[in-house]
Design an enzyme around this catalytic site. Sequence first.
Site, PDB file in Angstrom:
ATOM      1  N   CYS A 176      16.402 -15.634   4.968  1.00  0.00           N
ATOM      2  CA  CYS A 176      15.618 -14.737   4.118  1.00  0.00           C
ATOM      3  C   CYS A 176      16.207 -14.825   2.704  1.00  0.00           C
ATOM      4  CB  CYS A 176      15.630 -13.312   4.661  1.00  0.00           C
ATOM      5  SG  CYS A 176      17.254 -12.513   4.628  1.00  0.00           S
ATOM      6  N   ARG A 177      16.028 -13.811   1.902  1.00  0.00           N
ATOM      7  CA  ARG A 177      16.534 -13.841   0.533  1.00  0.00           C
ATOM      8  C   ARG A 177      18.059 -13.745   0.496  1.00  0.00           C
ATOM      9  NH1 ARG A 177      17.853  -9.721  -2.953  1.00  0.00           N
ATOM     10  NH2 ARG A 177      17.906 -10.304  -5.144  1.00  0.00           N
TER      11      ARG A 177
END
Length: 104
Positions: A62-63
């Site tokens: 993810c980020r």
Amino acid sequence: MKEITVSELKQLKDTNADFQLIDVREEHELEICEIGGELIPMGEVMENLDKISKTKKVVVMCRSGARSGTICRALEAEGYDNVYNLKGGILAWADEIDPSVTKY
């Protein structure tokens, strides 16, 4: 929960290893930047278990590594023992591997 560093992921990519990279960010985030992988947004992962390999290494990203960590724990609870959280997420990839990747 098992983790993998961005350097280890780069090595997997560079050697064309047989693994699955799953991006659990949202579609609008993918438009900002991406490093490959299959988009399965966090809220849709549990309905898409059939798309996630149980036999080869699965890297979840993810980020920042927070959402992917949550997903890794959920997959482990479903019996997956082959999932790895990408430590630091795409932000770490931008910092350590490819500074052209947009940070947000």
